[in-house]
Design a protein around this motif. Structure first.
Motif, short mmCIF file in Angstrom:
data_model
loop_
_atom_site.label_atom_id
_atom_site.label_comp_id
_atom_site.label_asym_id
_atom_site.label_seq_id
_atom_site.Cartn_x
_atom_site.Cartn_y
_atom_site.Cartn_z
N PRO A 109 0.82 -1.22 0.00
CA PRO A 109 0.00 0.00 0.00
C PRO A 109 0.85 1.27 0.00
N ARG A 110 2.00 1.22 0.67
CA ARG A 110 2.88 2.40 0.66
C ARG A 110 3.41 2.65 -0.74
N MET A 111 3.76 1.59 -1.45
CA MET A 111 4.18 1.74 -2.84
C MET A 111 3.08 2.41 -3.67
N ALA A 112 1.84 2.00 -3.44
CA ALA A 112 0.71 2.56 -4.18
C ALA A 112 0.56 4.05 -3.89
N GLU A 113 0.66 4.42 -2.62
CA GLU A 113 0.52 5.83 -2.24
C GLU A 113 1.60 6.68 -2.90
N LEU A 114 2.84 6.21 -2.86
CA LEU A 114 3.95 6.96 -3.45
C LEU A 114 3.80 7.06 -4.96
N SER A 115 3.45 5.95 -5.60
CA SER A 115 3.33 5.95 -7.05
C SER A 115 2.20 6.86 -7.52
N VAL A 116 1.06 6.80 -6.85
CA VAL A 116 -0.08 7.62 -7.24
C VAL A 116 0.20 9.10 -6.97
N ASP A 131 13.24 6.17 -6.76
CA ASP A 131 14.14 5.37 -5.91
C ASP A 131 13.41 4.85 -4.68
N LEU A 132 12.49 5.65 -4.12
CA LEU A 132 11.75 5.22 -2.94
C LEU A 132 10.85 4.03 -3.26
N VAL A 133 10.21 4.10 -4.42
CA VAL A 133 9.35 2.99 -4.84
C VAL A 133 10.18 1.74 -5.11
N ASP A 134 11.31 1.93 -5.77
CA ASP A 134 12.20 0.79 -6.05
C ASP A 134 12.69 0.14 -4.77
N SER A 135 13.00 0.96 -3.78
CA SER A 135 13.49 0.44 -2.51
C SER A 135 12.42 -0.42 -1.83
N LEU A 136 11.18 0.05 -1.86
CA LEU A 136 10.08 -0.73 -1.28
C LEU A 136 9.85 -2.02 -2.07
N PHE A 137 9.96 -1.93 -3.39
CA PHE A 137 9.81 -3.13 -4.20
C PHE A 137 10.86 -4.18 -3.84
N ASN A 138 12.10 -3.75 -3.71
CA ASN A 138 13.17 -4.68 -3.35
C ASN A 138 12.92 -5.32 -1.98
N GLN A 139 12.38 -4.52 -1.06
CA GLN A 139 12.07 -5.04 0.27
C GLN A 139 10.96 -6.09 0.20
N VAL A 140 9.91 -5.79 -0.54
CA VAL A 140 8.80 -6.74 -0.71
C VAL A 140 9.31 -8.01 -1.37
N VAL A 184 1.86 -7.82 -7.94
CA VAL A 184 1.24 -6.56 -7.51
C VAL A 184 2.32 -5.49 -7.32
N ALA A 185 3.38 -5.86 -6.60
CA ALA A 185 4.47 -4.91 -6.37
C ALA A 185 5.11 -4.48 -7.68
N HIS A 186 5.26 -5.43 -8.59
CA HIS A 186 5.82 -5.11 -9.91
C HIS A 186 4.94 -4.10 -10.64
N ASN A 187 3.63 -4.29 -10.61
CA ASN A 187 2.72 -3.35 -11.28
C ASN A 187 2.87 -1.94 -10.72
N LEU A 188 2.99 -1.83 -9.40
CA LEU A 188 3.12 -0.52 -8.78
C LEU A 188 4.47 0.12 -9.13
N GLU A 189 5.50 -0.69 -9.21
CA GLU A 189 6.80 -0.18 -9.63
C GLU A 189 6.72 0.36 -11.06
N ARG A 190 5.97 -0.32 -11.91
CA ARG A 190 5.83 0.12 -13.30
C ARG A 190 5.03 1.42 -13.39
N ASP A 214 21.89 1.18 -10.63
CA ASP A 214 22.19 -0.22 -10.89
C ASP A 214 22.66 -0.96 -9.66
N GLU A 215 23.42 -0.28 -8.79
CA GLU A 215 23.96 -0.95 -7.60
C GLU A 215 22.84 -1.38 -6.66
N SER A 216 21.76 -0.60 -6.61
CA SER A 216 20.67 -0.93 -5.68
C SER A 216 19.89 -2.15 -6.14
N ARG A 217 20.07 -2.55 -7.40
CA ARG A 217 19.33 -3.67 -7.93
C ARG A 217 20.14 -4.97 -7.86
N LEU A 218 21.38 -4.89 -7.37
CA LEU A 218 22.22 -6.09 -7.28
C LEU A 218 21.90 -6.89 -6.04
#
Length: 226
Positions: free
Chosen positions: A122-129, A155-164, A188-194, A222-226
């Motif tokens: 839900p936090r990802m959704a709030e940030l993305s919207v 970056d904030l959304v990506d960070s939450l996605f990685n955590q999920v 779901v998390a992927h959709n919000l990241e997109r 790139d480093e945050s995605r490793l």
């Protein structure tokens, strides 16, 4: 077509972009709410509402093409704006597809207990919207400065996605029976990241409309995605 008529039609198209954006924002937030509450009846309504979003996108597209075809001559900035309206409408329609996808996942999970509390999603959704709302506002206002700033928040959304992602992978390793639902929630998390990624595309179009500069805004780390 007199200049006043062209301005009036462009303003109408921008107002319709705001309407489409509001529809998409609401669908995304509603899809997450029904997922949390496992409200399958509302999920079906969100799924069906995607057709309304699609129809609005096509209506904007038709009006935009008609405006381009009937305005002769047309200034370069007007043409950039009209072309960008077409692109933004398409981006919004695709985001509506993400909401439909989340509603579908709600239906697939049904009343099965969630394997984890839905906090980060839900936090990802709030940030993305929130990013989406401000990016469309910047587009309509022609605010290229704001458009340059918003993509950095991805970056904030990506960070939450990685955590999920990490949490769901851990759950899958510990409980093979949870694999199906974990995959659904990962989607779901992927959709919000997109959604957040497509916000960047809208910002790029805002800059293009105002400056004529069509250039990709690189927000990757790139480093945050490793």
């Amino acid at each position: 077509m007199p200049r006043e008529t062209l301005d009036r039609r462009i303003n109408h198209l921008l107002e319709e972009i705001l309407v489409l954006d509001s529809m998409v924002e609401d669908s995304i937030l509603q899809s997450i709410d029904v997922l949390k509450k496992q409200d399958t009846e509302r999920a079906r309504k969100i799924y069906s509402f995607d057709k309304v979003i699609n129809d609005k996108r096509f209506e904007i597209e038709n009006d935009c093409i008609t405006t381009i075809a009937t305005q002769q001559p047309i200034m370069a900035r007007d043409l950039r704006l009209l072309a960008s309206i077409l692109e933004v409408a398409a981006e919004l329609e695709r985001m509506g597809d993400y909401a439909k996808g989340i509603a579908t996942i709600c239906l697939r999970i049904g009343k099965e207990p969630h394997i984890k509390p839905l906090i980060d999603i839900p936090r990802m959704a709030e940030l993305s919207v929130n990013m989406l709302h401000r990016s469309v506002g910047a587009f309509v206002r022609g605010d290229s400065e704001t458009a340059r700033q918003i993509p950095g928040e991805d970056d904030l959304v990506d960070s939450l996605f990685n955590q999920v992602y990490r949490e769901l992978v851990t759950i899958m390793f510990g409980n093979p029976a949870a694999i199906d639902q974990a995959n659904y929630l990962m989607w779901v998390a992927h959709n919000l990241e997109r959604v957040a990624d497509r916000v960047t595309n809208i910002c790029e179009r805002t800059i293009y409309t105002q400056t004529g500069e069509l250039k990709e805004i690189d927000t990757s780390d790139d480093e945050s995605r490793l």
